[in-house]
Design a protein around this motif. Structure first.
Motif, mmCIF file in Angstrom:
data_model
loop_
_atom_site.group_PDB
_atom_site.id
_atom_site.type_symbol
_atom_site.label_atom_id
_atom_site.label_comp_id
_atom_site.label_asym_id
_atom_site.label_seq_id
_atom_site.Cartn_x
_atom_site.Cartn_y
_atom_site.Cartn_z
ATOM 1 N N GLY A 231 2.486 1.982 -3.304
ATOM 2 C CA GLY A 231 1.492 2.519 -4.229
ATOM 3 C C GLY A 231 1.264 4.004 -4.005
ATOM 4 N N SER A 232 1.224 4.407 -2.740
ATOM 5 C CA SER A 232 1.050 5.826 -2.418
ATOM 6 C C SER A 232 2.233 6.646 -2.903
ATOM 7 C CB SER A 232 0.868 6.003 -0.913
ATOM 8 O OG SER A 232 -0.331 5.386 -0.472
ATOM 9 N N GLU B 104 1.984 7.165 -6.612
ATOM 10 C CA GLU B 104 0.973 8.191 -6.881
ATOM 11 C C GLU B 104 1.529 9.586 -6.595
ATOM 12 O OE1 GLU B 104 -3.716 9.195 -5.865
ATOM 13 O OE2 GLU B 104 -2.652 7.655 -4.718
ATOM 14 N N GLN C 103 -2.438 -0.065 -8.204
ATOM 15 C CA GLN C 103 -3.439 0.054 -7.156
ATOM 16 C C GLN C 103 -4.543 -0.982 -7.300
ATOM 17 O OE1 GLN C 103 -4.352 4.231 -7.630
ATOM 18 N NE2 GLN C 103 -2.846 4.845 -6.092
ATOM 19 N N GLU D 247 -5.222 -3.742 -4.463
ATOM 20 C CA GLU D 247 -6.557 -3.869 -3.859
ATOM 21 C C GLU D 247 -7.137 -5.260 -4.065
ATOM 22 O OE1 GLU D 247 -8.697 -0.695 -5.673
ATOM 23 O OE2 GLU D 247 -7.642 0.863 -4.521
ATOM 24 N N ALA E 183 0.821 -1.208 0.000
ATOM 25 C CA ALA E 183 0.000 0.000 0.000
ATOM 26 C C ALA E 183 0.854 1.257 0.000
ATOM 27 C CB ALA E 183 -0.935 -0.008 1.205
#
Length: 211
Positions: free
Chosen positions: A105-106, A109, A140, A144, A102
């Motif tokens: 991924g952030s 971004e 993402q 997920e 996670a």
């Protein structure tokens, strides 16, 4: 991924960009200044060397060090853009010593947002964002869906490659290429091509396959 993995990502990126520098420059010669590969090779080699001397003890510190090196050593438009991307990605990781699916991924971004803000570009403008945007989305979606780092980074690299191919029929709307108008149609965007290499390096390191 820990600090050593992020260092390995930078090293693998430098290796791939050095290997493909002539191809990146060829792509840029068609719709730009013809120096993308040369500039980016110099920047990533400088970043790799700077990391060897720097006391970057966290993944975020590694990425911010890379960002500073790219801004100061790369030249052209790609230096500030990639430099900002790595610095913003590094800032998003703060002081974390381990980066999970996670959080990575952030950070990707954050890199996308940094480039978009600095370059005032959007997907569809025939820029590196046309590879990075789909990559972030694919990452993402995979994360997920329960993918681990290997699966998510592979999905990102594959999406970036598809995004690169989709730049071929696009009309460039940003940067030096935009001055050429319809002559940019039919060519891959060099920034998207280098983005593919960086994300391919990430997927390689995540899978433990880096040389």
């Amino acid at each position: 991924m820990d600090t050593s993995a992020f260092r390995a990502w930078v090293h693998e990126s430098a290796r791939l960009i050095t290997a493909e520098a002539e191809e990146l420059t060829r792509l840029d010669a068609a719709i730009g200044d013809g120096d993308h590969g040369i500039n980016l090779r110099r920047g990533f080699q400088a970043a790799d060397e700077m990391l060897d001397k720097a006391e970057a003890e966290t993944p975020g510190a590694v990425l911010q060090t890379v960002g500073r090196a790219l801004i100061s050593k790369t030249g052209g438009a790609s230096g500030p853009l990639y430099g900002t991307a790595f610095r913003q990605a590094g800032k998003s990781l703060a002081d974390a010593t381990e980066v999970d699916v996670a959080r990575l991924g952030s950070s990707l971004e954050a890199a996308f947002n940094g480039i978009q803000q600095l370059g005032a570009a959007h997907e569809g403008d025939k820029t590196m964002l046309d590879a990075l945007g789909p990559a972030v989305t694919a990452y993402q979606v995979a994360a997920e869906g329960g993918a681990d780092l290997v699966g998510a980074t592979r999905a990102a690299a594959e999406a970036a490659e598809r995004g690169l191919q989709e730049t071929v029929p696009m009309l460039a709307r940003k940067g030096r290429a935009s001055y050429l108008g319809e002559r940019t149609i039919g060519h891959q965007d060099p920034g998207a091509a280098s983005t593919v290499l960086i994300l391919r390096a990430l997927a390689t390191v995540a899978a433990g396959e880096a040389t």
